[in-house]
Structure formats: C-alpha cells, structure tokens
Design a protein around this motif. Structure first.
Motif, PDB file in Angstrom:
ATOM      1  N   THR A 160      19.824  87.047  38.865  1.00 14.09           N
ATOM      2  CA  THR A 160      19.731  88.411  38.432  1.00 14.09           C
ATOM      3  C   THR A 160      19.676  88.959  40.003  1.00 14.09           C
ATOM      4  OG1 THR A 160      18.399  87.973  36.715  1.00 14.09           O
ATOM      5  CG2 THR A 160      18.464  90.294  37.610  1.00 14.09           C
ATOM      6  N   ILE A 161      20.499  89.800  40.363  1.00 12.03           N
ATOM      7  CA  ILE A 161      20.743  90.338  41.771  1.00 12.03           C
ATOM      8  C   ILE A 161      19.957  91.647  41.631  1.00 12.03           C
ATOM      9  CG2 ILE A 161      22.362  91.230  43.393  1.00 12.03           C
ATOM     10  CD1 ILE A 161      22.850  88.498  42.666  1.00 12.03           C
ATOM     11  N   LEU A 162      18.777  91.680  42.398  1.00 10.16           N
ATOM     12  CA  LEU A 162      17.765  92.769  42.530  1.00 10.16           C
ATOM     13  C   LEU A 162      18.300  93.669  43.709  1.00 10.16           C
ATOM     14  CD1 LEU A 162      14.821  90.496  42.931  1.00 10.16           C
ATOM     15  CD2 LEU A 162      15.483  91.452  40.721  1.00 10.16           C
ATOM     16  N   ASP A 163      18.872  93.480  44.486  1.00  6.32           N
ATOM     17  CA  ASP A 163      19.399  94.389  45.619  1.00  6.32           C
ATOM     18  C   ASP A 163      20.434  93.786  46.475  1.00  6.32           C
ATOM     19  OD1 ASP A 163      19.326  96.549  47.115  1.00  6.32           O
ATOM     20  OD2 ASP A 163      17.463  96.215  48.276  1.00  6.32           O
ATOM     21  N   THR A 164      21.166  94.403  47.185  1.00  9.46           N
ATOM     22  CA  THR A 164      22.312  93.857  48.215  1.00  9.46           C
ATOM     23  C   THR A 164      22.137  94.359  49.577  1.00  9.46           C
ATOM     24  OG1 THR A 164      24.058  95.630  47.542  1.00  9.46           O
ATOM     25  CG2 THR A 164      23.843  93.366  46.467  1.00  9.46           C
ATOM     26  N   ILE A 165      22.563  93.580  50.705  1.00  9.25           N
ATOM     27  CA  ILE A 165      22.428  94.223  51.866  1.00  9.25           C
ATOM     28  C   ILE A 165      23.956  93.432  52.605  1.00  9.25           C
ATOM     29  CG2 ILE A 165      21.224  92.296  52.802  1.00  9.25           C
ATOM     30  CD1 ILE A 165      19.738  94.243  54.581  1.00  9.25           C
ATOM     31  N   GLU A 166      24.337  94.618  53.509  1.00  7.47           N
ATOM     32  CA  GLU A 166      25.684  94.011  54.063  1.00  7.47           C
ATOM     33  C   GLU A 166      25.204  93.365  55.413  1.00  7.47           C
ATOM     34  OE1 GLU A 166      29.446  96.323  54.341  1.00  7.47           O
ATOM     35  OE2 GLU A 166      28.467  96.802  55.948  1.00  7.47           O
ATOM     36  N   CYS A 167      25.867  92.231  55.896  1.00  7.88           N
ATOM     37  CA  CYS A 167      25.445  91.681  57.155  1.00  7.88           C
ATOM     38  C   CYS A 167      26.853  91.531  57.962  1.00  7.88           C
ATOM     39  CB  CYS A 167      24.760  90.127  56.998  1.00  7.88           C
ATOM     40  SG  CYS A 167      23.532  90.441  55.789  1.00  7.88           S
ATOM     41  N   GLY A 168      26.822  91.333  59.189  1.00  4.46           N
ATOM     42  CA  GLY A 168      27.751  90.853  60.027  1.00  4.46           C
ATOM     43  C   GLY A 168      27.650  89.212  59.990  1.00  4.46           C
ATOM     44  N   LEU A 169      28.783  88.489  60.350  1.00  7.25           N
ATOM     45  CA  LEU A 169      28.950  87.138  60.387  1.00  7.25           C
ATOM     46  C   LEU A 169      29.255  86.642  61.695  1.00  7.25           C
ATOM     47  CD1 LEU A 169      28.812  84.749  58.549  1.00  7.25           C
ATOM     48  CD2 LEU A 169      30.992  85.204  57.781  1.00  7.25           C
ATOM     49  N   VAL A 170      28.664  85.923  62.521  1.00  6.52           N
ATOM     50  CA  VAL A 170      29.152  84.928  63.626  1.00  6.52           C
ATOM     51  C   VAL A 170      29.856  84.101  63.270  1.00  6.52           C
ATOM     52  CG1 VAL A 170      28.043  83.956  65.644  1.00  6.52           C
ATOM     53  CG2 VAL A 170      26.654  85.682  64.492  1.00  6.52           C
ATOM     54  N   LEU A 171      31.202  84.047  63.917  1.00  3.36           N
ATOM     55  CA  LEU A 171      32.343  82.923  63.770  1.00  3.36           C
ATOM     56  C   LEU A 171      32.353  82.534  64.932  1.00  3.36           C
ATOM     57  CD1 LEU A 171      34.202  85.088  61.113  1.00  3.36           C
ATOM     58  CD2 LEU A 171      32.510  83.098  60.676  1.00  3.36           C
ATOM     59  N   LYS A 172      33.153  81.308  64.872  1.00  2.00           N
ATOM     60  CA  LYS A 172      33.830  80.563  66.166  1.00  2.00           C
ATOM     61  C   LYS A 172      35.323  80.464  66.098  1.00  2.00           C
ATOM     62  CE  LYS A 172      29.855  77.862  67.569  1.00  2.00           C
ATOM     63  NZ  LYS A 172      29.416  76.272  67.700  1.00  2.00           N
ATOM     64  N   GLY A 173      36.155  80.682  67.151  1.00  2.98           N
ATOM     65  CA  GLY A 173      37.243  80.292  67.197  1.00  2.98           C
ATOM     66  C   GLY A 173      38.253  80.549  66.105  1.00  2.98           C
ATOM     67  N   THR A 174      38.632  79.522  65.453  1.00  4.98           N
ATOM     68  CA  THR A 174      39.873  79.800  64.309  1.00  4.98           C
ATOM     69  C   THR A 174      39.051  80.134  62.720  1.00  4.98           C
ATOM     70  OG1 THR A 174      39.642  77.564  63.867  1.00  4.98           O
ATOM     71  CG2 THR A 174      41.200  78.164  65.395  1.00  4.98           C
ATOM     72  N   GLU A 175      37.778  80.226  62.810  1.00  3.74           N
ATOM     73  CA  GLU A 175      37.389  80.621  61.622  1.00  3.74           C
ATOM     74  C   GLU A 175      37.706  81.863  60.934  1.00  3.74           C
ATOM     75  OE1 GLU A 175      32.824  78.298  61.330  1.00  3.74           O
ATOM     76  OE2 GLU A 175      33.118  80.311  62.404  1.00  3.74           O
ATOM     77  N   ILE A 176      37.981  82.780  61.527  1.00  2.23           N
ATOM     78  CA  ILE A 176      38.474  84.130  61.391  1.00  2.23           C
ATOM     79  C   ILE A 176      39.712  83.966  60.617  1.00  2.23           C
ATOM     80  CG2 ILE A 176      39.110  85.069  63.526  1.00  2.23           C
ATOM     81  CD1 ILE A 176      37.497  87.287  60.553  1.00  2.23           C
ATOM     82  N   LYS A 177      40.655  83.301  61.292  1.00  2.06           N
ATOM     83  CA  LYS A 177      41.885  83.063  60.843  1.00  2.06           C
ATOM     84  C   LYS A 177      42.014  82.460  59.401  1.00  2.06           C
ATOM     85  CE  LYS A 177      44.074  83.064  65.222  1.00  2.06           C
ATOM     86  NZ  LYS A 177      44.952  82.207  66.151  1.00  2.06           N
ATOM     87  N   SER A 178      40.940  81.398  59.175  1.00  8.98           N
ATOM     88  CA  SER A 178      40.792  80.840  57.839  1.00  8.98           C
ATOM     89  C   SER A 178      40.492  81.902  56.818  1.00  8.98           C
ATOM     90  CB  SER A 178      39.950  79.489  58.127  1.00  8.98           C
ATOM     91  OG  SER A 178      40.652  78.683  58.747  1.00  8.98           O
ATOM     92  N   ILE A 179      39.308  82.560  57.222  1.00  3.65           N
ATOM     93  CA  ILE A 179      38.834  83.599  56.317  1.00  3.65           C
ATOM     94  C   ILE A 179      40.014  84.624  55.920  1.00  3.65           C
ATOM     95  CG2 ILE A 179      37.397  85.379  56.049  1.00  3.65           C
ATOM     96  CD1 ILE A 179      35.157  83.763  57.827  1.00  3.65           C
ATOM     97  N   ARG A 180      40.648  85.064  56.832  1.00  2.48           N
ATOM     98  CA  ARG A 180      41.815  86.273  56.469  1.00  2.48           C
ATOM     99  C   ARG A 180      42.626  85.516  55.545  1.00  2.48           C
ATOM    100  NH1 ARG A 180      41.730  90.814  59.452  1.00  2.48           N
ATOM    101  NH2 ARG A 180      40.117  90.679  61.335  1.00  2.48           N
ATOM    102  N   ALA A 181      42.945  84.299  55.732  1.00  2.92           N
ATOM    103  CA  ALA A 181      43.902  83.415  54.613  1.00  2.92           C
ATOM    104  C   ALA A 181      42.999  83.119  53.307  1.00  2.92           C
ATOM    105  CB  ALA A 181      44.300  82.046  55.525  1.00  2.92           C
ATOM    106  N   GLY A 182      41.759  83.573  53.357  1.00  5.08           N
ATOM    107  CA  GLY A 182      41.292  83.283  51.855  1.00  5.08           C
ATOM    108  C   GLY A 182      40.939  81.905  51.665  1.00  5.08           C
ATOM    109  N   ARG A 183      40.676  81.100  52.621  1.00  3.72           N
ATOM    110  CA  ARG A 183      40.295  79.704  52.506  1.00  3.72           C
ATOM    111  C   ARG A 183      38.922  79.510  52.772  1.00  3.72           C
ATOM    112  NH1 ARG A 183      44.000  76.042  52.239  1.00  3.72           N
ATOM    113  NH2 ARG A 183      42.929  74.616  53.509  1.00  3.72           N
ATOM    114  N   MET A 184      38.055  80.335  52.023  1.00  2.00           N
ATOM    115  CA  MET A 184      36.682  80.234  52.108  1.00  2.00           C
ATOM    116  C   MET A 184      36.063  79.680  50.639  1.00  2.00           C
ATOM    117  SD  MET A 184      34.670  83.144  53.639  1.00  2.00           S
ATOM    118  CE  MET A 184      32.663  82.980  54.288  1.00  2.00           C
ATOM    119  N   ASN A 185      34.861  79.162  50.551  1.00  2.00           N
ATOM    120  CA  ASN A 185      34.179  78.962  49.446  1.00  2.00           C
ATOM    121  C   ASN A 185      32.694  79.328  49.395  1.00  2.00           C
ATOM    122  OD1 ASN A 185      33.352  77.921  46.914  1.00  2.00           O
ATOM    123  ND2 ASN A 185      34.006  76.061  47.000  1.00  2.00           N
TER     124      ASN A 185
END
Length: 155
Positions: free
Chosen positions: A24-49
C-alpha cells in the motif's frame, strides 16, 4: 485531460508493477539517481528492471538496491555491475522525513518508476506498507468488479 496524462507518462522508462500489488503506497518522493558511465544509455534504451528493488537509509544517505540495469551492448570494458547499489539524491530534510517514516513497523521504501525529467534520470520512490495476503485478494476482487462495471456501462 486524458491526453495530458499519457504525454507525461511517455518519459517513463521502467515501472514497478509488482509494487502496487504487494504494498500500500502511503506517499511518494522524487529522487535523483547517481549513475556511472554507460548506465544512462541502458536506462534510455529501457533495459532496466525495478521488480525486486528497494531503498534503504544508511548513514544519512539513501541507497537503491536490487535494481537491475543491463550492461550497454557497445559499452565493452566501460560497462558496470548490473546489480550494484546506487545512491539516491535527496535533500537532508527529505532524508530526515523519510527516516522518521521508515522507522514505523512494516514501512519500507520501494522504487515505483524511473523516468527522464529535463534530461536527467529520476526515480519515484514510494513509502510503502506491506499488504497481507487477504488484502491482496480483496484488492484483486475490487479491481475485477470495477472492470466488470466499466464493461457493463460500455455496452
């Protein structure tokens, strides 16, 4: 109004569908994410679980665990460990607020979705309380009843 909502969801790259079923989701909060190197490219390609992911507060910092970001195909030696822990970026007062909420019994931090906002990867973290088995069944019944009511109104 409906088109506006869909347009906003276009930036969503990964979603944790299991979270709404198990918690049961009580509240939400938006966070930044610290990534290394090629991680952002994988995320933009939708390869995240996000399915088994969770967040934990340690020494005044918030860390994201068990979130799988697949290695980037063209990344070769610069690729990263797919399951490494990643730091979440929050202001100190937000971390203090989260710490107070998480100390309650049965409350945890769960990643709900990852999206791009103004060119930066963001994670929506849910402050969640685990559902019991009978609560899950009840939610499923209500969902089914709503769906059937919508079908009946449609015809």
């Amino acid at each position: 109004m409906m088109a506006k909502h869909k347009q906003k969801d276009q930036n969503v790259l990964a979603r944790n569908r299991k979270a709404n079923h198990d918690y049961t989701i009580l509240d939400t909060i938006e966070c930044g994410l610290v990534l290394k190197g090629t991680e952002i490219k994988s995320i933009r390609a939708g390869r995240m679980n996000l399915k088994d992911g969770f967040a934990r507060i340690e020494k005044g910092e918030v860390w994201l665990y068990n979130v799988h970001i697949s290695p980037f195909k063209e990344g070769n030696i610069f690729n990263h460990d797919p399951l490494r822990q990643r730091k979440l970026l929050l202001k100190q007062r937000e971390i203090n607020k989260l710490t107070k909420q998480v100390t309650q019994d049965g409350v945890t931090l769960v990643p709900l979705k990852v999206y791009i906002k103004r060119g930066v990867a963001k994670v929506l973290i849910g402050i969640a309380k685990g559902k019991k088995q009978h609560d899950k069944r009840q939610a499923l019944k209500e969902k089914t009843m709503k769906r059937e009511a919508q079908r009946a109104m449609h015809y």
